[in-house]
Design a protein around this motif. Structure first.
Motif, PDB file in Angstrom:
ATOM      1  N   SER A   1      20.161  -3.630  -5.677  1.00 56.84           N
ATOM      2  CA  SER A   1      19.378  -2.704  -6.484  1.00 56.84           C
ATOM      3  C   SER A   1      18.177  -2.257  -5.675  1.00 56.84           C
ATOM      4  O   SER A   1      17.768  -2.927  -4.736  1.00 56.84           O
ATOM      5  CB  SER A   1      18.933  -3.387  -7.781  1.00 56.84           C
ATOM      6  OG  SER A   1      18.147  -4.520  -7.494  1.00 56.84           O
ATOM      7  N   LYS A   2      17.623  -1.131  -6.065  1.00 52.71           N
ATOM      8  CA  LYS A   2      16.503  -0.587  -5.309  1.00 52.71           C
ATOM      9  C   LYS A   2      15.294  -1.513  -5.388  1.00 52.71           C
ATOM     10  O   LYS A   2      14.870  -1.908  -6.467  1.00 52.71           O
ATOM     11  CB  LYS A   2      16.137   0.794  -5.837  1.00 52.71           C
ATOM     12  CG  LYS A   2      14.968   1.432  -5.091  1.00 52.71           C
ATOM     13  CD  LYS A   2      14.649   2.825  -5.593  1.00 52.71           C
ATOM     14  CE  LYS A   2      15.613   3.841  -5.037  1.00 52.71           C
ATOM     15  NZ  LYS A   2      15.137   5.232  -5.247  1.00 52.71           N
ATOM     16  N   LYS A   3      14.756  -1.855  -4.248  1.00 49.78           N
ATOM     17  CA  LYS A   3      13.566  -2.692  -4.166  1.00 49.78           C
ATOM     18  C   LYS A   3      12.335  -1.804  -4.048  1.00 49.78           C
ATOM     19  O   LYS A   3      12.374  -0.755  -3.411  1.00 49.78           O
ATOM     20  CB  LYS A   3      13.646  -3.633  -2.969  1.00 49.78           C
ATOM     21  CG  LYS A   3      14.866  -4.552  -2.965  1.00 49.78           C
ATOM     22  CD  LYS A   3      14.842  -5.520  -4.138  1.00 49.78           C
ATOM     23  CE  LYS A   3      16.008  -6.493  -4.071  1.00 49.78           C
ATOM     24  NZ  LYS A   3      16.002  -7.444  -5.211  1.00 49.78           N
ATOM     25  N   THR A   4      11.245  -2.268  -4.644  1.00 49.20           N
ATOM     26  CA  THR A   4      10.019  -1.477  -4.662  1.00 49.20           C
ATOM     27  C   THR A   4       8.963  -2.080  -3.743  1.00 49.20           C
ATOM     28  O   THR A   4       8.690  -3.286  -3.806  1.00 49.20           O
ATOM     29  CB  THR A   4       9.449  -1.392  -6.090  1.00 49.20           C
ATOM     30  OG1 THR A   4      10.419  -0.790  -6.944  1.00 49.20           O
ATOM     31  CG2 THR A   4       8.174  -0.561  -6.108  1.00 49.20           C
ATOM     32  N   VAL A   5       8.368  -1.235  -2.917  1.00 46.39           N
ATOM     33  CA  VAL A   5       7.305  -1.647  -2.004  1.00 46.39           C
ATOM     34  C   VAL A   5       6.000  -1.000  -2.449  1.00 46.39           C
ATOM     35  O   VAL A   5       5.928   0.220  -2.634  1.00 46.39           O
ATOM     36  CB  VAL A   5       7.622  -1.230  -0.549  1.00 46.39           C
ATOM     37  CG1 VAL A   5       6.457  -1.591   0.379  1.00 46.39           C
ATOM     38  CG2 VAL A   5       8.909  -1.895  -0.069  1.00 46.39           C
ATOM     39  N   LEU A   6       4.973  -1.829  -2.639  1.00 44.07           N
ATOM     40  CA  LEU A   6       3.642  -1.322  -2.968  1.00 44.07           C
ATOM     41  C   LEU A   6       2.851  -1.155  -1.673  1.00 44.07           C
ATOM     42  O   LEU A   6       2.682  -2.112  -0.918  1.00 44.07           O
ATOM     43  CB  LEU A   6       2.919  -2.297  -3.908  1.00 44.07           C
ATOM     44  CG  LEU A   6       1.419  -2.044  -4.140  1.00 44.07           C
ATOM     45  CD1 LEU A   6       1.173  -0.666  -4.726  1.00 44.07           C
ATOM     46  CD2 LEU A   6       0.834  -3.136  -5.038  1.00 44.07           C
ATOM     47  N   ILE A   7       2.385   0.052  -1.422  1.00 42.86           N
ATOM     48  CA  ILE A   7       1.587   0.361  -0.236  1.00 42.86           C
ATOM     49  C   ILE A   7       0.122   0.409  -0.661  1.00 42.86           C
ATOM     50  O   ILE A   7      -0.250   1.230  -1.498  1.00 42.86           O
ATOM     51  CB  ILE A   7       1.989   1.713   0.378  1.00 42.86           C
ATOM     52  CG1 ILE A   7       3.489   1.750   0.690  1.00 42.86           C
ATOM     53  CG2 ILE A   7       1.168   2.003   1.632  1.00 42.86           C
ATOM     54  CD1 ILE A   7       4.025   3.167   0.939  1.00 42.86           C
TER      55      ILE A   7
ATOM     56  N   SER B   1       0.608  -5.380 -12.493  1.00 42.81           N
ATOM     57  CA  SER B   1       1.266  -4.665 -13.595  1.00 42.81           C
ATOM     58  C   SER B   1       2.689  -4.221 -13.248  1.00 42.81           C
ATOM     59  O   SER B   1       3.576  -4.268 -14.098  1.00 42.81           O
ATOM     60  CB  SER B   1       0.433  -3.453 -14.016  1.00 42.81           C
ATOM     61  OG  SER B   1       0.325  -2.520 -12.941  1.00 42.81           O
ATOM     62  N   ALA B   2       2.907  -3.824 -11.993  1.00 43.99           N
ATOM     63  CA  ALA B   2       4.207  -3.250 -11.625  1.00 43.99           C
ATOM     64  C   ALA B   2       5.170  -4.275 -11.030  1.00 43.99           C
ATOM     65  O   ALA B   2       6.371  -4.020 -10.944  1.00 43.99           O
ATOM     66  CB  ALA B   2       4.002  -2.106 -10.629  1.00 43.99           C
ATOM     67  N   ARG B   3       4.648  -5.426 -10.599  1.00 39.51           N
ATOM     68  CA  ARG B   3       5.490  -6.488 -10.023  1.00 39.51           C
ATOM     69  C   ARG B   3       6.419  -5.966  -8.924  1.00 39.51           C
ATOM     70  O   ARG B   3       7.647  -6.039  -9.026  1.00 39.51           O
ATOM     71  CB  ARG B   3       6.328  -7.157 -11.109  1.00 39.51           C
ATOM     72  CG  ARG B   3       5.542  -7.607 -12.322  1.00 39.51           C
ATOM     73  CD  ARG B   3       4.605  -8.754 -12.040  1.00 39.51           C
ATOM     74  NE  ARG B   3       5.314  -9.961 -11.657  1.00 39.51           N
ATOM     75  CZ  ARG B   3       4.717 -11.090 -11.256  1.00 39.51           C
ATOM     76  NH1 ARG B   3       3.401 -11.126 -11.170  1.00 39.51           N
ATOM     77  NH2 ARG B   3       5.429 -12.146 -10.919  1.00 39.51           N
ATOM     78  N   PRO B   4       5.865  -5.438  -7.833  1.00 40.06           N
ATOM     79  CA  PRO B   4       6.705  -4.929  -6.742  1.00 40.06           C
ATOM     80  C   PRO B   4       7.440  -6.062  -6.032  1.00 40.06           C
ATOM     81  O   PRO B   4       7.107  -7.243  -6.204  1.00 40.06           O
ATOM     82  CB  PRO B   4       5.683  -4.268  -5.804  1.00 40.06           C
ATOM     83  CG  PRO B   4       4.427  -5.039  -6.038  1.00 40.06           C
ATOM     84  CD  PRO B   4       4.424  -5.346  -7.512  1.00 40.06           C
ATOM     85  N   ASP B   5       8.435  -5.697  -5.235  1.00 46.14           N
ATOM     86  CA  ASP B   5       9.202  -6.698  -4.493  1.00 46.14           C
ATOM     87  C   ASP B   5       8.515  -7.098  -3.201  1.00 46.14           C
ATOM     88  O   ASP B   5       8.822  -8.153  -2.626  1.00 46.14           O
ATOM     89  CB  ASP B   5      10.600  -6.140  -4.191  1.00 46.14           C
ATOM     90  CG  ASP B   5      11.395  -5.903  -5.463  1.00 46.14           C
ATOM     91  OD1 ASP B   5      11.809  -6.899  -6.091  1.00 46.14           O
ATOM     92  OD2 ASP B   5      11.564  -4.736  -5.842  1.00 46.14           O
ATOM     93  N   LEU B   6       7.585  -6.256  -2.727  1.00 50.69           N
ATOM     94  CA  LEU B   6       6.849  -6.539  -1.501  1.00 50.69           C
ATOM     95  C   LEU B   6       5.603  -5.673  -1.469  1.00 50.69           C
ATOM     96  O   LEU B   6       5.588  -4.570  -2.024  1.00 50.69           O
ATOM     97  CB  LEU B   6       7.715  -6.274  -0.260  1.00 50.69           C
ATOM     98  CG  LEU B   6       7.089  -6.573   1.109  1.00 50.69           C
ATOM     99  CD1 LEU B   6       8.099  -7.257   2.030  1.00 50.69           C
ATOM    100  CD2 LEU B   6       6.574  -5.288   1.774  1.00 50.69           C
ATOM    101  N   ILE B   7       4.541  -6.176  -0.808  1.00 46.58           N
ATOM    102  CA  ILE B   7       3.309  -5.410  -0.678  1.00 46.58           C
ATOM    103  C   ILE B   7       2.951  -5.229   0.793  1.00 46.58           C
ATOM    104  O   ILE B   7       2.924  -6.202   1.555  1.00 46.58           O
ATOM    105  CB  ILE B   7       2.131  -6.110  -1.395  1.00 46.58           C
ATOM    106  CG1 ILE B   7       2.446  -6.298  -2.881  1.00 46.58           C
ATOM    107  CG2 ILE B   7       0.837  -5.305  -1.220  1.00 46.58           C
ATOM    108  CD1 ILE B   7       1.386  -7.101  -3.633  1.00 46.58           C
TER     109      ILE B   7
END
Length: 235
Positions: free
Chosen positions: A3-9, A46-52
């Protein structure tokens, strides 16, 4: 990736954010952006990304403080520190407050994407391993893989995610010596090393400070001079 993983920049230079967003999305990642430390911390929670991806020099709240706040609240999201500074102390500090990795600007996008993938893959592997009920024991050190917790003489030892992974890897291969290059590949999931092997030394030192009675004369994580590190069962 299933599934698509989300990265917070979290980065205050818009041109860098734009480049990172474009390349991460091209590689199939979702992205979120914050331009100061306080906004980054709020979005991480709040967004619980998969990586920062976390810059050090940020307005309102520096990256180190963002990472520290996340770790103190029990959030083990993978954090890669982005820093324009080469000082060794910055890299060591990032690791000591719980960052999983660091990368120094300017960096190649290929290298950064590889590190993002490696850290997300590692987290998935740990989540899978945590479903096991095995409890390896050596001396008075107990590793509970079901809860990812470590105890010594019944006392809980607070480890970072990376420290835990290094300990469990070495303990699962007792008395086998691994070079820093081996450990970077097996624990950090990197197929290249260079100067980053220093990361292994820092993590081993921090681990010894937490699990050994006397870190200067360890009994669990030992050094084979010129070769590497190993987990000793001869306590």
């Amino acid at each position: 990736m299933d599934s698509k993983k989300t990265v917070l920049i979290v980065e205050d230079e818009k041109n860098i954010v734009d480049i990172l967003r474009f390349n991460l999305q091209r590689e199939g990642f979702g992205t979120l952006e914050a331009y100061d430390g306080e906004a980054g911390l709020e979005l991480a929670r709040s967004a619980r990304p998969d990586l920062i991806l976390l810059d050090v020099m940020l307005p309102k709240m520096i990256g180190f403080d963002v990472c520290k706040a996340l770790r103190e609240s029990g959030d083990n999201v993978p954090v890669i520190i982005l820093t324009a500074r080469e000082e060794e102390a910055d890299k060591v500090l990032g690791l000591e407050i719980g960052a999983d990795d660091y990368i120094t600007k300017p960096f190649s996008m290929r290298e950064l994407i590889a590190r993002v993938r490696a850290n997300i893959r590692r987290t998935a592997m740990v989540a899978s391993a945590s479903q096991e009920d095995a409890t390896p024991v050596a001396g008075d050190l107990t590793i509970h893989t079901d809860s990812c917790q470590v105890y010594r003489r019944g006392r809980h030892i607070d480890l970072t995610q990376r420290e835990y992974e290094l300990l469990t890897f070495l303990a699962s291969h007792p008395n086998k010596v691994y070079s820093r290059v081996d450990l970077m590949e097996q624990v950090w999931n990197y197929g290249y090393v260079g100067d980053d092997a220093r990361t292994v030394d820092v993590t081993v030192r921090r681990l010894r400070e937490k699990i050994e009675d006397n870190p200067a004369t360890p009994v669990y994580i030992l050094t084979r001079r010129g070769l590497g590190y190993y987990f000793s069962t001869a306590q």
